[in-house]
Design a protein around this motif. Structure first.
Motif, mmCIF file in Angstrom:
data_model
loop_
_atom_site.group_PDB
_atom_site.id
_atom_site.type_symbol
_atom_site.label_atom_id
_atom_site.label_comp_id
_atom_site.label_asym_id
_atom_site.label_seq_id
_atom_site.Cartn_x
_atom_site.Cartn_y
_atom_site.Cartn_z
ATOM 1 N N GLY A 1 65.640 52.776 15.853
ATOM 2 C CA GLY A 1 66.687 53.265 16.742
ATOM 3 C C GLY A 1 67.795 53.978 15.989
ATOM 4 N N SER A 2 68.404 54.949 16.643
ATOM 5 C CA SER A 2 69.557 55.648 16.084
ATOM 6 C C SER A 2 70.802 54.791 16.234
ATOM 7 N N PRO A 3 71.844 55.050 15.442
ATOM 8 C CA PRO A 3 73.101 54.305 15.598
ATOM 9 C C PRO A 3 73.645 54.440 17.013
ATOM 10 N N LEU A 4 74.265 53.391 17.494
ATOM 11 C CA LEU A 4 74.760 53.356 18.874
ATOM 12 C C LEU A 4 75.959 54.285 19.033
ATOM 13 N N PRO A 5 75.859 55.300 19.909
ATOM 14 C CA PRO A 5 77.008 56.194 20.134
ATOM 15 C C PRO A 5 78.097 55.499 20.957
ATOM 16 N N ASP A 6 79.276 56.027 20.903
ATOM 17 C CA ASP A 6 80.378 55.508 21.716
ATOM 18 C C ASP A 6 80.042 55.668 23.201
ATOM 19 N N GLY A 7 80.422 54.659 23.973
ATOM 20 C CA GLY A 7 80.251 54.742 25.419
ATOM 21 C C GLY A 7 78.911 54.270 25.930
ATOM 22 N N TRP A 8 78.034 53.818 25.031
ATOM 23 C CA TRP A 8 76.706 53.364 25.434
ATOM 24 C C TRP A 8 76.582 51.860 25.272
ATOM 25 N N ASN A 9 75.865 51.228 26.193
ATOM 26 C CA ASN A 9 75.405 49.853 26.014
ATOM 27 C C ASN A 9 74.192 49.888 25.083
ATOM 28 N N GLY A 10 74.077 48.876 24.199
ATOM 29 C CA GLY A 10 73.025 48.882 23.198
ATOM 30 C C GLY A 10 71.622 48.956 23.759
ATOM 31 N N LYS A 11 71.288 48.078 24.703
ATOM 32 C CA LYS A 11 69.940 48.076 25.265
ATOM 33 C C LYS A 11 69.671 49.361 26.039
ATOM 34 N N HIS B 1 66.810 54.486 26.525
ATOM 35 C CA HIS B 1 66.911 55.944 26.635
ATOM 36 C C HIS B 1 66.090 56.616 25.543
ATOM 37 N N GLN B 2 66.203 56.127 24.314
ATOM 38 C CA GLN B 2 65.440 56.694 23.207
ATOM 39 C C GLN B 2 63.936 56.515 23.433
ATOM 40 N N LEU B 3 63.551 55.352 23.918
ATOM 41 C CA LEU B 3 62.143 55.098 24.203
ATOM 42 C C LEU B 3 61.602 56.064 25.250
ATOM 43 N N SER B 4 62.375 56.293 26.291
ATOM 44 C CA SER B 4 61.913 57.151 27.390
ATOM 45 C C SER B 4 61.681 58.590 26.929
ATOM 46 N N ARG B 5 62.429 59.027 25.947
ATOM 47 C CA ARG B 5 62.313 60.415 25.490
ATOM 48 C C ARG B 5 61.035 60.646 24.690
ATOM 49 N N LEU B 6 60.433 59.573 24.207
ATOM 50 C CA LEU B 6 59.181 59.688 23.457
ATOM 51 C C LEU B 6 57.950 59.386 24.302
ATOM 52 N N ALA B 7 58.157 58.809 25.484
ATOM 53 C CA ALA B 7 57.036 58.359 26.313
ATOM 54 C C ALA B 7 56.308 59.541 26.955
ATOM 55 N N LYS B 8 54.993 59.451 26.984
ATOM 56 C CA LYS B 8 54.164 60.521 27.553
ATOM 57 C C LYS B 8 53.505 60.108 28.877
ATOM 58 N N GLY B 9 53.665 58.869 29.282
ATOM 59 C CA GLY B 9 52.951 58.368 30.438
ATOM 60 C C GLY B 9 53.428 58.918 31.770
ATOM 61 N N GLU B 10 52.566 58.798 32.749
ATOM 62 C CA GLU B 10 52.927 59.129 34.131
ATOM 63 C C GLU B 10 53.784 58.026 34.734
ATOM 64 N N PHE B 11 53.669 56.827 34.141
ATOM 65 C CA PHE B 11 54.462 55.685 34.553
ATOM 66 C C PHE B 11 55.123 55.063 33.321
ATOM 67 N N PHE B 12 56.354 54.577 33.503
ATOM 68 C CA PHE B 12 57.081 53.891 32.436
ATOM 69 C C PHE B 12 57.244 52.427 32.823
ATOM 70 N N LEU B 13 56.859 51.522 31.932
ATOM 71 C CA LEU B 13 57.100 50.102 32.133
ATOM 72 C C LEU B 13 58.036 49.603 31.039
ATOM 73 N N PHE B 14 59.257 49.270 31.425
ATOM 74 C CA PHE B 14 60.224 48.700 30.488
ATOM 75 C C PHE B 14 60.145 47.175 30.582
ATOM 76 N N ILE B 15 59.927 46.527 29.438
ATOM 77 C CA ILE B 15 59.949 45.068 29.390
ATOM 78 C C ILE B 15 60.765 44.640 28.174
ATOM 79 N N ASP B 16 61.135 43.366 28.142
ATOM 80 C CA ASP B 16 61.845 42.798 26.998
ATOM 81 C C ASP B 16 60.849 42.167 26.025
ATOM 82 N N ALA B 17 61.315 41.899 24.827
ATOM 83 C CA ALA B 17 60.437 41.354 23.789
ATOM 84 C C ALA B 17 59.970 39.944 24.093
ATOM 85 N N ASP B 18 60.680 39.222 24.956
ATOM 86 C CA ASP B 18 60.282 37.850 25.284
ATOM 87 C C ASP B 18 59.410 37.768 26.532
#
Length: 370
Positions: free
Chosen positions: A101-111, A116-133
């Motif tokens: 991950g890139s350093p956290l810019p001002d005004g952004w929540n960490g997660k 946001h960074q993950l979504s910019r690399l995703a190629k799928g027709e569907f996005f599934l966001f989950i947590d590590a646990d």
């Protein structure tokens, strides 16, 4: 005292009816046959200091039976062995991609920034966001896609099952299910686009990509401490279809392993979750104190005075909690502790509101939020 008893009985009976109606409109994710379609699905996972979860997470994802999937994992500035364990567990598996991950810019929540960074690399027709646990049943994607296609859903979310890891944690974490079942009108939430009637869970957010992009993705809620609900509301405001399903039979989440982490997590989210409304916080606290806490001393009074009628309200609260627990896979014995769960809910809401009023920061995973 007798009038209070009658009032409680009426409220609790209405609550039981409400739970039954909500059960009709909060469908099980397994209610449809798994799809045979195979669009590309991007599973997107932010990780920050998750060394204890990495091995089980990767093993679980490798066991998914859905064939057309890419998994992108973002190491969000971890200071533990998260990155090392990701590399060793994934090795040369081409379905997995690890990014730093890139350093956290001002005004952004960490997660939010990580997603946001993950979504910019995703190629799928569907996005599934989950947590590590989070852990997924092998056919989770097939069942979820079946609903997405059959009902033209653009965002599907739900609350996982929370396995018993720590008894103190178990008293409060499954109350997320109970609060949704007891208060959200599912008929309105799942059948209309009224943004005010919305619930979502960031542990499982399954988007249709074009809808996600159209609302501005995570960037549109970049400073939110409750990005899951705010994204769900934006979906409705923009005319996309968002539904909440009961996913607890297919998705589990080993959420919080200590009371300290639980307290920090809930304190960060709960007051924001009710719109930082002091009036609503006071009303909810009063409601839970009267309806779910007061019946216990009332039952003690009934036992001591040999008046069994005064025990009935407590039994009705247990029945309500047991119904929700049974539907969501929580161990039924915790239903008897509903007064303790209600007390913890009131206490964490009071703490969250106090911090907000005093302008104090919320602490989470080594970062401070206001």
């Amino acid at each position: 005292m007798f009038l209070l008893l009658i009032m409680l009985l009426i409220i609790l009976c209405i609550g039981l009816l409400w739970l039954w109606v909500n059960a009709v409109f909060l469908r099980e994710v397994t209610s449809l046959t798994p799809t045979t379609a195979q669009p590309l699905v991007s599973i997107l996972i932010p990780l920050r200091n998750e060394e204890d979860n990495v091995l089980a997470l990767i093993k679980n994802l490798k066991e998914l039976s859905y064939p057309n999937v890419e998994v992108i994992l973002l190491d969000d500035g971890s200071t533990d062995r998260t990155a090392e364990r990701l590399q060793s567990s994934i090795q040369d598996n081409k379905a997995f991609t690890i990014i730093q991950g890139s350093p956290l810019p001002d005004g952004w929540n960490g997660k939010v920034y990580a997603c946001h960074q993950l979504s910019r690399l995703a190629k799928g027709e569907f996005f599934l966001f989950i947590d590590a646990d989070v852990r997924l049943h092998p056919e989770t994607i097939q069942y979820t896609l079946a609903h997405m296609e059959a009902e033209r859903i653009d965002l599907l979310s739900g609350f996982p099952n929370y396995p018993l890891i720590h008894k103190g944690v178990q008293l409060l974490v499954p109350m997320q299910h109970f609060v949704v079942w007891a208060h959200l009108p599912m008929f309105i939430a799942n059948r209309t686009n009224h943004a005010a009637f919305t619930a979502a869970c960031g542990q499982f957010m399954f988007f249709r990509k074009n809808a996600y992009v159209a609302i501005g993705g995570h960037e549109s809620v970049k400073n939110s401490l409750l990005e899951d609900v705010h994204l769900a509301r934006r979906m409705k405001e923009y005319g996309w279809t968002m539904k909440l399903l009961n996913i607890s039979s297919l998705v589990t989440c080993h959420m919080y392993t200590s009371m300290r982490s639980l307290w920090e997590g809930f304190t960060k989210n709960i007051y924001v979750g009710i719109g930082q409304s002091k009036v609503l916080a006071i009303l909810l606290s009063g409601y839970y104190a009267f309806v779910y806490l007061f019946p216990f001393p009332l039952a003690i009074y009934g036992i001591v005075t040999f008046q069994p009628l005064y025990v009935i309200p407590y039994l009705l609260t247990v029945l309500q909690k047991w119904i929700v627990d049974r539907k969501t896979g929580t161990h039924g014995s915790f239903a008897w502790a509903v007064p303790i769960s209600a007390s913890l809910l009131i206490a964490v809401l009071a703490t969250s509101m106090y911090k907000a009023i005093r302008g104090q920061s919320y602490s989470w995973k080594g970062r401070m939020y206001t």
